[in-house]
Motif scaffolding. Structure first.
Motif, PDB file in Angstrom:
ATOM      1  N   GLY A 242       0.016  -0.786  -0.293  1.00  0.00           N
ATOM      2  CA  GLY A 242       0.273  -0.419  -0.261  1.00  0.00           C
ATOM      3  C   GLY A 242       0.772   1.341   0.250  1.00  0.00           C
ATOM      4  O   GLY A 242       0.485   1.928  -0.197  1.00  0.00           O
ATOM      5  N   LEU A 243       1.818   1.093   0.423  1.00  0.00           N
ATOM      6  CA  LEU A 243       3.243   2.086   0.423  1.00  0.00           C
ATOM      7  C   LEU A 243       3.158   2.714  -1.021  1.00  0.00           C
ATOM      8  O   LEU A 243       3.698   3.923  -1.665  1.00  0.00           O
ATOM      9  CB  LEU A 243       3.925   1.993   1.464  1.00  0.00           C
ATOM     10  N   GLY A 244       3.797   1.421  -1.455  1.00  0.00           N
ATOM     11  CA  GLY A 244       4.078   1.834  -2.877  1.00  0.00           C
ATOM     12  C   GLY A 244       3.287   2.468  -3.517  1.00  0.00           C
ATOM     13  O   GLY A 244       3.080   3.091  -4.101  1.00  0.00           O
ATOM     14  N   PHE A 245       1.865   2.045  -3.736  1.00  0.00           N
ATOM     15  CA  PHE A 245       0.688   2.370  -4.181  1.00  0.00           C
ATOM     16  C   PHE A 245       0.600   3.781  -4.261  1.00  0.00           C
ATOM     17  O   PHE A 245       0.469   4.845  -5.005  1.00  0.00           O
ATOM     18  CB  PHE A 245      -0.774   1.687  -3.631  1.00  0.00           C
ATOM     19  N   ALA A 246       0.494   4.321  -3.031  1.00  0.00           N
ATOM     20  CA  ALA A 246       0.400   5.641  -1.899  1.00  0.00           C
ATOM     21  C   ALA A 246       1.701   6.342  -3.111  1.00  0.00           C
ATOM     22  O   ALA A 246       1.791   7.824  -3.200  1.00  0.00           O
ATOM     23  CB  ALA A 246       1.096   6.346  -0.711  1.00  0.00           C
ATOM     24  N   GLU A 247       3.078   5.274  -3.406  1.00  0.00           N
ATOM     25  CA  GLU A 247       4.114   6.387  -3.827  1.00  0.00           C
ATOM     26  C   GLU A 247       4.108   6.593  -5.799  1.00  0.00           C
ATOM     27  O   GLU A 247       4.170   8.004  -5.964  1.00  0.00           O
ATOM     28  CB  GLU A 247       5.877   5.342  -3.731  1.00  0.00           C
ATOM     29  N   MET A 248       3.439   5.634  -5.668  1.00  0.00           N
ATOM     30  CA  MET A 248       2.739   5.370  -7.123  1.00  0.00           C
ATOM     31  C   MET A 248       1.453   6.485  -7.435  1.00  0.00           C
ATOM     32  O   MET A 248       1.419   7.750  -8.452  1.00  0.00           O
ATOM     33  CB  MET A 248       2.384   4.673  -7.654  1.00  0.00           C
ATOM     34  N   ALA A 249       0.922   6.841  -6.752  1.00  0.00           N
ATOM     35  CA  ALA A 249      -0.635   7.704  -6.851  1.00  0.00           C
ATOM     36  C   ALA A 249       0.649   9.547  -6.476  1.00  0.00           C
ATOM     37  O   ALA A 249       0.198  10.789  -7.544  1.00  0.00           O
ATOM     38  CB  ALA A 249      -1.291   7.871  -5.788  1.00  0.00           C
ATOM     39  N   GLU A 250       0.849   9.825  -5.758  1.00  0.00           N
ATOM     40  CA  GLU A 250       1.835  10.663  -5.661  1.00  0.00           C
ATOM     41  C   GLU A 250       2.863  11.074  -6.701  1.00  0.00           C
ATOM     42  O   GLU A 250       2.406  12.446  -7.343  1.00  0.00           O
ATOM     43  CB  GLU A 250       3.261  10.729  -4.475  1.00  0.00           C
ATOM     44  N   ASN A 251       3.453  10.644  -7.515  1.00  0.00           N
ATOM     45  CA  ASN A 251       3.825  10.569  -8.684  1.00  0.00           C
ATOM     46  C   ASN A 251       3.448  11.115  -9.329  1.00  0.00           C
ATOM     47  O   ASN A 251       3.868  11.902  -9.961  1.00  0.00           O
ATOM     48  CB  ASN A 251       5.119   9.426  -9.137  1.00  0.00           C
ATOM     49  N   TRP A 252       2.220  10.345  -9.730  1.00  0.00           N
ATOM     50  CA  TRP A 252       0.884  11.060 -10.942  1.00  0.00           C
ATOM     51  C   TRP A 252       0.549  11.939 -10.691  1.00  0.00           C
ATOM     52  O   TRP A 252       0.400  12.479 -11.515  1.00  0.00           O
ATOM     53  CB  TRP A 252       0.088   9.319 -10.466  1.00  0.00           C
ATOM     54  N   LEU A 253      -0.369  12.568  -9.515  1.00  0.00           N
ATOM     55  CA  LEU A 253      -1.014  13.454  -9.293  1.00  0.00           C
ATOM     56  C   LEU A 253       0.628  14.782  -9.464  1.00  0.00           C
ATOM     57  O   LEU A 253      -0.041  16.147  -9.914  1.00  0.00           O
ATOM     58  CB  LEU A 253      -1.580  13.899  -7.784  1.00  0.00           C
ATOM     59  N   ARG A 254       1.716  14.089  -9.345  1.00  0.00           N
ATOM     60  CA  ARG A 254       2.601  15.797  -9.317  1.00  0.00           C
ATOM     61  C   ARG A 254       2.393  15.582 -10.542  1.00  0.00           C
ATOM     62  O   ARG A 254       3.060  16.792 -11.116  1.00  0.00           O
ATOM     63  CB  ARG A 254       3.418  15.164  -8.997  1.00  0.00           C
ATOM     64  N   GLN A 255       3.080  14.414 -11.844  1.00  0.00           N
ATOM     65  CA  GLN A 255       3.047  15.264 -13.016  1.00  0.00           C
ATOM     66  C   GLN A 255       1.382  15.459 -13.835  1.00  0.00           C
ATOM     67  O   GLN A 255       1.670  16.410 -14.326  1.00  0.00           O
ATOM     68  CB  GLN A 255       3.102  14.293 -13.950  1.00  0.00           C
ATOM     69  N   ARG A 256       0.893  15.196 -12.648  1.00  0.00           N
ATOM     70  CA  ARG A 256      -0.700  15.753 -13.668  1.00  0.00           C
ATOM     71  C   ARG A 256      -0.722  17.352 -12.746  1.00  0.00           C
ATOM     72  O   ARG A 256      -1.298  18.059 -14.030  1.00  0.00           O
ATOM     73  CB  ARG A 256      -2.279  15.712 -13.204  1.00  0.00           C
ATOM     74  N   THR A 257      -0.402  17.940 -12.311  1.00  0.00           N
ATOM     75  CA  THR A 257      -0.335  19.307 -11.413  1.00  0.00           C
ATOM     76  C   THR A 257       0.772  19.836 -11.841  1.00  0.00           C
ATOM     77  O   THR A 257       0.960  21.138 -12.009  1.00  0.00           O
ATOM     78  CB  THR A 257      -0.659  19.089 -10.528  1.00  0.00           C
ATOM     79  N   GLU A 258       2.463  19.843 -11.501  1.00  0.00           N
ATOM     80  CA  GLU A 258       3.495  20.510 -11.645  1.00  0.00           C
ATOM     81  C   GLU A 258       4.686  19.255 -12.711  1.00  0.00           C
ATOM     82  O   GLU A 258       5.389  18.837 -12.440  1.00  0.00           O
ATOM     83  CB  GLU A 258       3.814  20.528 -10.095  1.00  0.00           C
ATOM     84  N   SER A 259       4.225  19.276 -13.845  1.00  0.00           N
ATOM     85  CA  SER A 259       4.489  18.286 -15.152  1.00  0.00           C
ATOM     86  C   SER A 259       5.981  19.269 -15.431  1.00  0.00           C
ATOM     87  O   SER A 259       6.857  18.204 -15.621  1.00  0.00           O
ATOM     88  CB  SER A 259       3.564  18.631 -15.993  1.00  0.00           C
TER      89      SER A 259
END
Length: 269
Positions: A242-259
């Motif tokens: 689950g912490l790996g999932f959260a890591e993936m989500a953080e990466n994805w959301l960062r790319q969407r908002t701060e490319s």
């Protein structure tokens, strides 16, 4: 190490559940918050699990998800109103139930030097049969292989999750039902779905999803399975479950908002 994984314009997430969302059997607050943040950002989240229908009923009713695929692709469930859930089977409920009884009879009749045990959630399954090897039971890798081969030899489909051997009859798997959900729920053909969907998983029974979806990620605990897998994720995050999932989500959301900012580190397979 590389930070080159690019989520592009993806806005759909298919995610495994056991040991991808859960960590040692628990859904951590960090993981659930990541699910909520993804949904709030407009990403349609669809769990794809070998888990039972009972679990899927809870997920579709209480989590911020668009649909849930259960029992390895046997069905999907969607909310049609706040308190109303509709179930869509690969074939039909009656034929799946007959197939399930055939498998249960065959498992009971196996003549092995150990006694296979059904998963504790078998009573809540609509279609498949789950044999426990790493949840409440503990089978050796040799015993798992013997059991797997015995069931395949009887003409059944068998996939190994992180805790169960899932057994079924039929031409479905996780990826075939994911494609159907893409068409029927999301209105996307296969090419569009492959461009817009990410998959994250942890185990050999996720291979069909890794094969189908180029934008695929593994949590770190998949590494022990990689040598025996023909189809692997495009990237593996540094943390497990689950912490790996959260890591993936953080990466994805960062790319969407701060490319314009560097991406979170992932590790190539």
């Amino acid at each position: 190490m590389t930070n080159s994984f690019n989520f592009g314009q993806a806005d759909v997430l298919f995610t495994d559940v056991d040991d991808t969302l859960t960590t040692d059997g628990q859904l951590l607050p960090e993981t659930y918050l990541a699910l909520c943040r993804l949904a709030a950002a407009g990403i349609r989240v669809i769990p794809v699990t070998g888990g039972c229908a009972g679990w899927c009923d809870q997920i579709i009713r209480t989590w911020p998800v668009t649909a849930v695929i259960g029992e390895g692709g046997a069905f999907y469930a969607e909310r049609t109103a706040p308190q109303t859930v509709r179930w869509h089977y690969w074939n039909d409920a009656a034929s799946h139930k007959r197939d399930q009884e055939t498998i249960l009879t065959a498992v009971a009749a196996l003549d092995l030097d150990f006694e296979p045990q059904l998963a504790s959630d078998q009573a809540f399954r609509y279609v498949d049969v789950a044999v426990d090897y790493n949840q409440q039971q503990s089978l050796s890798s040799e015993q798992v292989a013997v059991l797997h081969n015995a069931l395949v030899g009887r003409g059944f489909n068998v996939r190994q999750s992180s805790i169960h051997l899932n057994v079924w009859l039929g031409d479905f798997d996780k990826s075939t039902m994911a494609v159907r959900v893409g068409q029927e729920v999301l209105g996307l053909d296969l090419q569009a779905l492959q461009q817009r969907a990410v998959f994250i998983g942890d185990a050999p029974n996720d291979e069909s999803m890794f094969r189908c979806f180029p934008l695929s990620v593994g949590v770190a605990n998949i590494r022990k399975h990689l040598p025996g897998m023909a189809h692997r994720p495009a990237a593996v995050v540094s943390q497990r479950s689950g912490l790996g999932f959260a890591e993936m989500a953080e990466n994805w959301l960062r790319q969407r908002t701060e490319s314009d900012l560097p991406q979170a580190e992932t590790h190539p397979v």
